[in-house]
Design a protein around this motif. Structure first.
Motif, PDB file in Angstrom:
ATOM      1  N   LEU A 200       8.047  29.971  98.326  1.00  0.00           N
ATOM      2  CA  LEU A 200       7.273  28.913  98.968  1.00  0.00           C
ATOM      3  C   LEU A 200       5.965  28.659  98.244  1.00  0.00           C
ATOM      4  CD1 LEU A 200       7.752  29.972 102.708  1.00  0.00           C
ATOM      5  CD2 LEU A 200       9.006  28.208 101.444  1.00  0.00           C
ATOM      6  N   ASP A 201       5.558  29.603  97.431  1.00  0.00           N
ATOM      7  CA  ASP A 201       4.270  29.531  96.734  1.00  0.00           C
ATOM      8  C   ASP A 201       4.510  29.239  95.261  1.00  0.00           C
ATOM      9  OD1 ASP A 201       1.753  29.815  95.730  1.00  0.00           O
ATOM     10  OD2 ASP A 201       1.317  31.706  96.756  1.00  0.00           O
TER      11      ASP A 201
ATOM     12  N   LEU B 219      11.706  37.990  98.513  1.00  0.00           N
ATOM     13  CA  LEU B 219      11.487  36.653  99.068  1.00  0.00           C
ATOM     14  C   LEU B 219      12.497  36.322 100.159  1.00  0.00           C
ATOM     15  CD1 LEU B 219      10.754  34.687  95.775  1.00  0.00           C
ATOM     16  CD2 LEU B 219       9.118  35.196  97.605  1.00  0.00           C
ATOM     17  N   ARG B 220      13.703  36.883 100.083  1.00  0.00           N
ATOM     18  CA  ARG B 220      14.736  36.573 101.088  1.00  0.00           C
ATOM     19  C   ARG B 220      14.498  37.304 102.408  1.00  0.00           C
ATOM     20  NH1 ARG B 220      18.188  37.649  96.489  1.00  0.00           N
ATOM     21  NH2 ARG B 220      18.843  35.680  95.512  1.00  0.00           N
TER      22      ARG B 220
ATOM     23  N   ARG C  89      10.773  34.241 105.382  1.00  0.00           N
ATOM     24  CA  ARG C  89      11.599  34.088 104.182  1.00  0.00           C
ATOM     25  C   ARG C  89      10.942  33.079 103.241  1.00  0.00           C
ATOM     26  NH1 ARG C  89      18.110  33.651 103.550  1.00  0.00           N
ATOM     27  NH2 ARG C  89      18.114  33.191 101.291  1.00  0.00           N
ATOM     28  N   GLY C  90      10.880  33.430 101.965  1.00  0.00           N
ATOM     29  CA  GLY C  90      10.227  32.599 100.964  1.00  0.00           C
ATOM     30  C   GLY C  90       8.815  33.042 100.663  1.00  0.00           C
ATOM     31  N   ALA C  91       8.210  33.802 101.585  1.00  0.00           N
ATOM     32  CA  ALA C  91       6.865  34.331 101.354  1.00  0.00           C
ATOM     33  C   ALA C  91       6.996  35.697 100.696  1.00  0.00           C
ATOM     34  CB  ALA C  91       6.098  34.430 102.661  1.00  0.00           C
ATOM     35  N   LEU C  92       5.999  36.048  99.898  1.00  0.00           N
ATOM     36  CA  LEU C  92       6.070  37.318  99.182  1.00  0.00           C
ATOM     37  C   LEU C  92       5.567  38.469 100.045  1.00  0.00           C
ATOM     38  CD1 LEU C  92       6.942  38.333  96.399  1.00  0.00           C
ATOM     39  CD2 LEU C  92       4.572  38.093  95.640  1.00  0.00           C
ATOM     40  N   ASP C  93       4.551  38.241 100.855  1.00  0.00           N
ATOM     41  CA  ASP C  93       3.942  39.308 101.663  1.00  0.00           C
ATOM     42  C   ASP C  93       3.861  38.877 103.125  1.00  0.00           C
ATOM     43  OD1 ASP C  93       3.329  41.074  99.418  1.00  0.00           O
ATOM     44  OD2 ASP C  93       1.838  39.554  98.858  1.00  0.00           O
ATOM     45  N   PRO C  94       3.778  39.849 104.009  1.00  0.00           N
ATOM     46  CA  PRO C  94       3.608  39.504 105.434  1.00  0.00           C
ATOM     47  C   PRO C  94       2.210  38.948 105.726  1.00  0.00           C
ATOM     48  CG  PRO C  94       3.773  41.898 105.117  1.00  0.00           C
ATOM     49  CD  PRO C  94       3.916  41.297 103.781  1.00  0.00           C
ATOM     50  N   VAL C  95       2.137  38.148 106.778  1.00  0.00           N
ATOM     51  CA  VAL C  95       0.854  37.597 107.236  1.00  0.00           C
ATOM     52  C   VAL C  95       0.447  38.391 108.483  1.00  0.00           C
ATOM     53  CG1 VAL C  95      -0.320  35.568 108.142  1.00  0.00           C
ATOM     54  CG2 VAL C  95       1.412  35.314 106.340  1.00  0.00           C
ATOM     55  N   TYR C  96      -0.744  39.030 108.424  1.00  0.00           N
ATOM     56  CA  TYR C  96      -1.183  39.910 109.511  1.00  0.00           C
ATOM     57  C   TYR C  96      -1.946  39.111 110.573  1.00  0.00           C
ATOM     58  CZ  TYR C  96       0.257  43.883 106.675  1.00  0.00           C
ATOM     59  OH  TYR C  96       1.002  44.778 105.976  1.00  0.00           O
ATOM     60  N   ARG C  97      -1.669  39.480 111.819  1.00  0.00           N
ATOM     61  CA  ARG C  97      -2.336  38.851 112.941  1.00  0.00           C
ATOM     62  C   ARG C  97      -3.567  39.634 113.379  1.00  0.00           C
ATOM     63  NH1 ARG C  97       2.035  36.447 117.233  1.00  0.00           N
ATOM     64  NH2 ARG C  97       3.098  35.017 115.803  1.00  0.00           N
ATOM     65  N   MET C  98      -3.708  40.813 112.898  1.00  0.00           N
ATOM     66  CA  MET C  98      -4.863  41.663 113.214  1.00  0.00           C
ATOM     67  C   MET C  98      -5.475  42.140 111.905  1.00  0.00           C
ATOM     68  SD  MET C  98      -3.279  44.025 116.259  1.00  0.00           S
ATOM     69  CE  MET C  98      -2.327  43.314 117.612  1.00  0.00           C
TER      70      MET C  98
END
Length: 330
Positions: free
Chosen positions: A176-177, A217-218, A311-320
């Motif tokens: 995605l990036d 990525l998958r 999916r498509g992102a390389l790393d997780p997005v943290y909420r905290m």
């Protein structure tokens, strides 16, 4: 009037018989004379010293004949002087002497053919041993080496280029990036350069990196805080790696269906990477206390979603808020 026969008393056919009888002794005498001459030559050869002395000058030929006559008379054999003379002459002319042919390839072939019965079996056995040895060497060394060389050629010319292209395309299709797409292009270029150098190991490593990037990525998962009453939700550690007290929240990586997702996690306390689905993420003390207070209200954590990996992102997005640092055992 008919002419009278020259010898009217002789029986018919008597003259031809007498002629034939006279011819036979002459033929036999000729063979006997030849054999005697050969015997004379043989006698002379066995008396080399005498021959050298007597044949040194032709004037002594008669004396040699006299001595030969005495030798044969001593053996009870009567040899005519003509035969003795023929023998002396034959010796001087090297008659009845076998002179071997000069060395050469024809003589060598002839001698080999004559002795074929003696060396034929040895040569045949040697040929069998040589053939068996060559066959074993061909099967054990030559063919595997040729097969390995052909496999290496195919890998460099076909397999690795195809896998490089496929890995790059897979990453570009999932990412995605744009930065991740550019990273895939750079990896593919590095792999092609390795192929140009004939460095299959470097090319294989690049293919593996592209495949791992595409697999990452998958992935589609969330990091869920272990918030049940029986779970150990938060922990703190004092370790040289963290420079003081470090706070952690225990999480589980699960996919949208709730199934565990194994991830490669580097343990900061051991510097070892392990593949696990439950691990602890380092967080600020404020995040640690917020999760603790959430669980203390009713025994469970209400807000369990720490991060989400799409999916498509390389790393997780943290909420905290989180910090760098992971551990896999506590």
């Amino acid at each position: 009037m008919a002419a009278a026969p020259a010898n009217p008393t002789a029986p018919a056919g008597a003259a031809p018989t007498a002629t034939a009888s006279a011819a036979a002794p002459r033929a036999a005498g000729t063979l006997d004379e030849l054999m005697l001459a050969m015997d004379v030559v043989d006698t002379l050869r066995h008396r080399d010293v005498m021959v050298e002395r007597e044949l040194a000058e032709e004037t002594r030929e008669q004396a040699l004949i006299e001595r030969l006559r005495a030798i044969y008379q001593g053996q009870g054999i009567a040899v005519p002087d003509s035969i003795l003379a023929q023998g002396v002459k034959a010796l001087k002319e090297s008659r009845f002497v076998y002179t071997p042919p000069a060395p050469g390839w024809r003589r060598t072939l002839a001698l080999a053919w004559v002795a074929r019965g003696r060396w034929g079996k040895r040569v045949a056995a040697a040929l069998v041993v040589a053939l068996v040895g060559y066959g074993a060497y061909d099967l054990a060394v030559v063919r595997p080496r040729e097969k390995a060389a052909e496999a290496a050629r195919v890998e460099l010319a076909e397999t690795l280029p195809r896998r490089l292209a496929a890995g790059r395309d897979a990453v570009r299709a999932e990412a995605l990036d744009e930065a991740v797409r550019q990273r895939a292009d750079a990896l593919a270029a590095r792999g092609r350069a390795a192929l140009d150098r004939g460095d299959a190991a470097e090319a294989r490593a690049t293919v593996a990196e592209l495949d791992a990037l595409a697999a990452q990525l998958r992935q589609d998962y969330v990091l869920r805080i272990a918030g049940r009453p029986e779970d150990r939700t938060g922990i703190w550690r004092e370790h040289p790696s963290f420079r003081g007290r470090a706070y952690f929240v225990v999480v589980d990586a699960v996919d949208p269906q709730g199934r565990p997702v194994p991830l490669p996690i580097r343990n900061d306390e051991t510097n070892a990477t392990e593949t696990v689905s439950r691990f602890a993420v380092r967080v600020p003390q404020s995040t640690y206390e917020a999760v603790r207070d959430d669980k203390q209200r009713n025994g469970i954590v209400q807000n369990t979603r720490l991060a989400e990996k799409r999916r498509g992102a390389l790393d997780p997005v943290y909420r905290m808020p989180v910090l760098d640092g992971r551990i896999t055992a506590w």
